[in-house]
Motif scaffolding. Structure first.
Motif, short mmCIF file in Angstrom:
data_model
loop_
_atom_site.label_atom_id
_atom_site.label_comp_id
_atom_site.label_asym_id
_atom_site.label_seq_id
_atom_site.Cartn_x
_atom_site.Cartn_y
_atom_site.Cartn_z
N HIS A 72 -34.38 22.16 57.32
CA HIS A 72 -34.78 21.04 56.46
C HIS A 72 -36.29 21.05 56.22
CE1 HIS A 72 -30.74 19.54 56.82
NE2 HIS A 72 -30.83 19.51 58.15
N TYR A 73 -37.06 21.31 57.27
CA TYR A 73 -38.51 21.42 57.11
C TYR A 73 -38.86 22.60 56.19
CZ TYR A 73 -38.86 18.38 61.25
OH TYR A 73 -38.75 17.35 62.13
N ALA A 74 -38.19 23.74 56.43
CA ALA A 74 -38.51 24.95 55.68
C ALA A 74 -38.14 24.81 54.20
CB ALA A 74 -37.78 26.14 56.29
N ARG A 75 -36.98 24.24 53.92
CA ARG A 75 -36.54 24.11 52.54
C ARG A 75 -37.39 23.12 51.76
NH1 ARG A 75 -29.90 24.20 53.44
NH2 ARG A 75 -29.84 26.34 54.23
N PHE A 76 -37.75 22.03 52.43
CA PHE A 76 -38.61 21.05 51.77
C PHE A 76 -39.99 21.64 51.51
CE2 PHE A 76 -41.45 17.24 51.92
CZ PHE A 76 -40.99 16.67 50.74
N SER A 77 -40.50 22.39 52.47
CA SER A 77 -41.81 23.02 52.31
C SER A 77 -41.80 24.05 51.19
CB SER A 77 -42.26 23.68 53.62
OG SER A 77 -41.46 24.78 53.94
N LEU A 78 -40.68 24.78 51.05
CA LEU A 78 -40.56 25.74 49.96
C LEU A 78 -40.58 25.03 48.61
CD1 LEU A 78 -40.04 28.67 49.01
CD2 LEU A 78 -37.58 28.19 49.19
N GLY A 79 -39.88 23.90 48.52
CA GLY A 79 -39.87 23.12 47.29
C GLY A 79 -41.26 22.59 46.94
N VAL A 80 -41.98 22.13 47.96
CA VAL A 80 -43.35 21.63 47.75
C VAL A 80 -44.27 22.75 47.27
CG1 VAL A 80 -45.40 20.73 48.93
CG2 VAL A 80 -43.15 19.73 49.40
N LEU A 81 -44.16 23.92 47.90
CA LEU A 81 -45.00 25.05 47.51
C LEU A 81 -44.71 25.50 46.08
CD1 LEU A 81 -47.10 27.19 48.34
CD2 LEU A 81 -45.18 28.64 49.03
N CYS A 82 -43.43 25.62 45.74
CA CYS A 82 -43.05 26.06 44.40
C CYS A 82 -43.53 25.07 43.34
CB CYS A 82 -41.54 26.25 44.30
SG CYS A 82 -40.93 27.69 45.21
N SER A 83 -43.43 23.77 43.64
CA SER A 83 -43.92 22.75 42.70
C SER A 83 -45.42 22.88 42.50
CB SER A 83 -43.58 21.35 43.24
OG SER A 83 -42.19 21.19 43.38
N SER A 84 -46.14 23.13 43.58
CA SER A 84 -47.60 23.27 43.52
C SER A 84 -48.00 24.49 42.68
CB SER A 84 -48.18 23.40 44.93
OG SER A 84 -47.87 22.27 45.71
N ILE A 85 -47.31 25.60 42.90
CA ILE A 85 -47.64 26.83 42.16
C ILE A 85 -47.26 26.70 40.69
CG2 ILE A 85 -47.17 29.30 41.97
CD1 ILE A 85 -46.82 29.34 45.01
N LEU A 86 -46.15 26.00 40.41
CA LEU A 86 -45.77 25.76 39.02
C LEU A 86 -46.86 25.00 38.27
CD1 LEU A 86 -41.95 24.85 39.11
CD2 LEU A 86 -43.02 26.75 37.88
N MET A 87 -47.47 24.04 38.95
CA MET A 87 -48.57 23.28 38.33
C MET A 87 -49.75 24.20 38.02
SD MET A 87 -48.75 19.63 40.30
CE MET A 87 -50.15 19.18 39.28
N ILE A 88 -50.08 25.06 38.97
CA ILE A 88 -51.18 26.00 38.75
C ILE A 88 -50.87 26.92 37.58
CG2 ILE A 88 -52.48 27.93 39.75
CD1 ILE A 88 -52.09 26.58 42.50
N TRP A 89 -49.63 27.41 37.54
CA TRP A 89 -49.22 28.33 36.47
C TRP A 89 -49.23 27.64 35.11
CZ3 TRP A 89 -49.50 32.60 39.07
CH2 TRP A 89 -49.22 33.81 38.44
#
Length: 211
Positions: A72-89
């Motif tokens: 649960h921690y890992a999946r949520f963290s992956l979602g947070v990271l992907c959202s952050s990188i999408l913003m940068i992109w």
């Protein structure tokens, strides 16, 4: 109105920093809660930086067969990271010189790569990794070209270095040469990518703030 819009954009550009920091924190929590086991040592207790892959934390069950309480921690963290990188992109074209087909390719392939990566925990890890990897390579190459055109040579060079070690990961994974070193190489690669995205986001924040 322009000043207000610029302020809002500069405020938004702080979100990826927060997201990447939150990702690191959540992944540390995931590693702490991981029951144990790696592909080299199935009965190992806990998470091993040397032997476990980051993706091991996403699975329903740990390698030792126990229910994975870290997922649960890992999946949520992956979602947070992907959202952050999408913003940068999304905002990355602000650093580039002018609109072009290469810029559109960069944005499109970057979005696809990150969007596909979200599904790493879907049970078809290898397929997701390969598809996301292809689009990721295209996105990084086109980004480095555009950043070089914009005379951001250091950022472009760091991106190129990330691409090289990224491809090294794939080569080892597919050929299984020095496969025992891959978990450590994977984490080093991840750290360099996080550094690259932090540098990119810093440049975006500074440019938006000035504008």
């Amino acid at each position: 109105m322009k000043a207000k819009t610029g302020f809002l954009k500069s405020y938004i550009m702080l979100l990826p920093f927060i997201g990447m920091g939150l990702f690191v924190l959540l992944y540390i929590l995931a590693a702490i809660h991981y029951p144990g086991g790696s592909w080299n040592f199935t009965d190992y207790a806990g998470f091993s930086i040397r032997h476990n892959y980051l993706c091991d934390l996403l699975d329903d069950n740990a390698i030792n067969g126990m229910p994975n309480t870290a997922k649960h921690y890992a999946r949520f963290s992956l979602g947070v990271l992907c959202s952050s990188i999408l913003m940068i992109w999304y905002f990355l074209p602000y650093l580039c010189v002018k609109k072009s087909f290469n810029l559109k390719t960069m944005k499109f392939s970057g979005f696809l790569s990150i969007g596909i990566t979200v599904f790493l925990a879907s049970g078809i890890h290898d397929i997701i990794l390969r598809i996301a990897g292809v689009f990721g390579i295209v996105a990084i190459i086109t980004a480095c070209i555009e950043l070089y055109k914009a005379k951001r040579y250091k950022v472009s060079g760091l991106g190129l270095f990330c691409l090289i070690i990224f491809c090294l990961n794939y080569y080892i994974y597919e050929t299984e040469l020095y496969i025992e070193s891959l978990p450590r190489i994977q984490k080093i690669t991840f750290l360099f990518f996080i550094l690259w995205f932090i540098v990119l986001n810093t440049a975006l924040y500074q440019k938006v703030k000035k504008a």
